[in-house]
Design a protein around this motif. Structure first.
Motif, PDB file in Angstrom:
ATOM      1  N   PRO A  93      -5.040   4.760  -2.092  1.00 49.62           N
ATOM      2  CA  PRO A  93      -6.445   4.751  -2.031  1.00 49.62           C
ATOM      3  C   PRO A  93      -7.177   5.789  -2.758  1.00 49.62           C
ATOM      4  O   PRO A  93      -6.413   6.663  -3.471  1.00 49.62           O
ATOM      5  N   ARG A  94      -8.445   5.919  -3.083  1.00 45.40           N
ATOM      6  CA  ARG A  94      -9.387   6.894  -3.977  1.00 45.40           C
ATOM      7  C   ARG A  94     -10.585   7.043  -2.904  1.00 45.40           C
ATOM      8  O   ARG A  94     -11.016   6.006  -2.170  1.00 45.40           O
ATOM      9  N   ASP A 147     -12.663   3.069  -4.423  1.00 51.04           N
ATOM     10  CA  ASP A 147     -12.045   3.183  -3.161  1.00 51.04           C
ATOM     11  C   ASP A 147     -10.500   2.912  -3.182  1.00 51.04           C
ATOM     12  O   ASP A 147      -9.651   3.223  -2.263  1.00 51.04           O
ATOM     13  N   MET A 148     -10.047   2.636  -4.673  1.00 52.47           N
ATOM     14  CA  MET A 148      -8.727   2.063  -4.604  1.00 52.47           C
ATOM     15  C   MET A 148      -8.269   2.155  -6.333  1.00 52.47           C
ATOM     16  O   MET A 148      -9.150   2.291  -7.040  1.00 52.47           O
ATOM     17  N   HIS A 156       0.746   5.733  -1.014  1.00 54.22           N
ATOM     18  CA  HIS A 156      -0.147   7.068  -1.210  1.00 54.22           C
ATOM     19  C   HIS A 156      -0.414   7.317  -2.742  1.00 54.22           C
ATOM     20  O   HIS A 156      -1.474   7.786  -3.273  1.00 54.22           O
ATOM     21  N   ILE A 174      -7.603   1.618   2.169  1.00 52.43           N
ATOM     22  CA  ILE A 174      -6.221   1.600   2.054  1.00 52.43           C
ATOM     23  C   ILE A 174      -5.609   2.795   2.945  1.00 52.43           C
ATOM     24  O   ILE A 174      -4.659   2.991   3.419  1.00 52.43           O
ATOM     25  N   SER A 175      -6.613   3.912   2.747  1.00 49.89           N
ATOM     26  CA  SER A 175      -6.280   5.076   3.771  1.00 49.89           C
ATOM     27  C   SER A 175      -6.170   4.611   5.157  1.00 49.89           C
ATOM     28  O   SER A 175      -5.283   5.118   5.818  1.00 49.89           O
ATOM     29  N   ARG A 176      -6.954   3.697   5.431  1.00 45.93           N
ATOM     30  CA  ARG A 176      -7.170   3.424   7.067  1.00 45.93           C
ATOM     31  C   ARG A 176      -5.813   2.797   7.404  1.00 45.93           C
ATOM     32  O   ARG A 176      -5.304   2.693   8.239  1.00 45.93           O
ATOM     33  N   ALA A 198       1.008  -1.213   0.109  1.00 48.15           N
ATOM     34  CA  ALA A 198      -0.005  -0.026   0.070  1.00 48.15           C
ATOM     35  C   ALA A 198       0.713   1.309  -0.039  1.00 48.15           C
ATOM     36  O   ALA A 198       1.907   1.411   0.741  1.00 48.15           O
ATOM     37  N   ASP A 235     -13.273   7.467   1.806  1.00 47.85           N
ATOM     38  CA  ASP A 235     -13.400   6.386   3.032  1.00 47.85           C
ATOM     39  C   ASP A 235     -12.714   4.891   2.295  1.00 47.85           C
ATOM     40  O   ASP A 235     -13.412   4.132   2.218  1.00 47.85           O
ATOM     41  N   SER A 236     -11.564   5.134   1.858  1.00 47.23           N
ATOM     42  CA  SER A 236     -10.768   4.075   1.700  1.00 47.23           C
ATOM     43  C   SER A 236     -10.190   3.125   2.702  1.00 47.23           C
ATOM     44  O   SER A 236      -9.582   3.657   3.536  1.00 47.23           O
ATOM     45  N   HIS A 292       0.652  -5.052   2.199  1.00 43.43           N
ATOM     46  CA  HIS A 292      -0.547  -5.076   2.488  1.00 43.43           C
ATOM     47  C   HIS A 292      -1.131  -6.638   2.521  1.00 43.43           C
ATOM     48  O   HIS A 292      -1.834  -6.827   3.621  1.00 43.43           O
TER      49      HIS A 292
END
Length: 312
Positions: free
Chosen positions: A220-221, A200-201, A172, A227-229, A170, A224-225, A239
């Motif tokens: 992330p996209r 979301d990705m 950014h 991947i962001s979390r 993962a 509320d992704s 990941h």
């Protein structure tokens, strides 16, 4: 620098025997070597992955006092997890010089026979730890004169794994990391999703010259992704790890036999051929998120010609 091939994936655990039993049973891996080196602070085992000639799975656990692996576990709340990716390079001294030029800190191991370093851009956090060795030695895996050959067998069905397909990281921005890996070690982009394909990705896949294992980068996209979390919690690290299975029904039966649930099941048809994939939570694998996939015909689950590369 050049990576000749990925040699192994290593996970750290507080209970070596239990993890080897899990990998032998559910996953169908075959133990081939084991070692106990209190001086280096490590117990370990090397297991063959079905269908992945030249690549292995390594399990390591603390041994003796003052083990760096115990420190790693303590820093992670005692939870097991993926520790490093091992790879062979043609010239270890040249790699060390290249890493120094790029500001990447490398740690010597086994009296200079291998290096440990994150190969991600240093300004973006720790990334994935790599253990790099030159030709002629397997000491970084414990395959030294102190190790011993072992044999093992398991009862009950296994997943029917036929290959370790890829390791997923993962990050950014997928293009930033892909360009970095291309410039650093010659990784080649072969596949990517369209920017708007998932809410979301977005992801891409890189081939590692000389290795059958690929490297996936997910970013992330949206607001509320997942991947962001993941990035907020642990930074741009590994990941998941993805395996191909030969028979989907048999793989799911093996999960049921070993009381191992799956989640996020998906299936589809591409170019007239079916595919399926699912995930196993780290608490059921010894600390590593595992993805399983099956495809009716080779190449339909991830097609290298799906979206042409956007960068060079």
């Amino acid at each position: 620098m050049q990576i000749y091939r990925i040699d192994h994936v290593a996970q750290v655990t507080p209970d070596l025997d239990a993890q080897v039993a899990r990998l032998s049973g559910l996953f169908g891996f075959r133990p081939v070597r084991s070692w106990d080196d209190p001086g280096e602070g490590v117990r370990g085992a090397r297991l063959e992955i079905p269908g992945s000639r030249g690549q292995a799975w390594e399990v390591v656990a603390p041994s003796g006092s003052g083990s760096s692996l115990q420190t790693w576990l303590d820093e992670h709340g005692g939870r097991p997890g993926l520790h490093h990716v091992g790879a062979e390079v043609p010239d270890l001294e040249a790699v060390q010089a290249e890493l120094e030029v790029r500001g990447i800190k490398a740690t010597d191991g086994a009296r200079g026979r291998w290096l440990e370093a994150s190969l991600s851009p240093p300004e973006h956090g720790p990334g994935v730890l790599w253990r790099l060795r030159g030709p002629g030695s397997l000491d970084m895996c414990g395959d030294s004169s102190a190790s011993r050959a072992v044999t093992g067998s398991s009862d009950g069905p296994s997943l029917g794994i036929v290959a370790l397909d890829h390791i997923c990281q993962a990050f950014h921005d997928r293009d930033v990391l892909a360009r970095w890996y291309q410039d650093l070690a010659g990784f080649v982009q072969v596949w990517r999703t369209a920017d708007e394909e998932h809410p979301d990705m977005a992801d891409l896949v890189l081939n590692i010259p000389g290795s059958a294992i690929c490297w996936e980068v997910i970013m992330p996209r949206g607001e509320d992704s997942f991947i962001s979390r993941f990035l907020d919690k642990g930074g741009p690290g590994a990941h998941h790890v993805t395996f191909e299975v030969s028979d989907w029904d048999e793989a799911m039966a093996a999960c049921s036999h070993h009381e191992t649930p799956t989640f996020d099941d998906e299936e589809g048809v591409t170019d007239g051929a079916a595919w399926k994939h699912t995930f196993i939570h780290p608490k059921h694998t010894g600390g590593v998120l595992v993805q399983l996939f099956w495809e009716e015909r080779p190449g339909v689950w991830v097609r290298s010609d799906k979206v042409p590369p956007r960068w060079t």
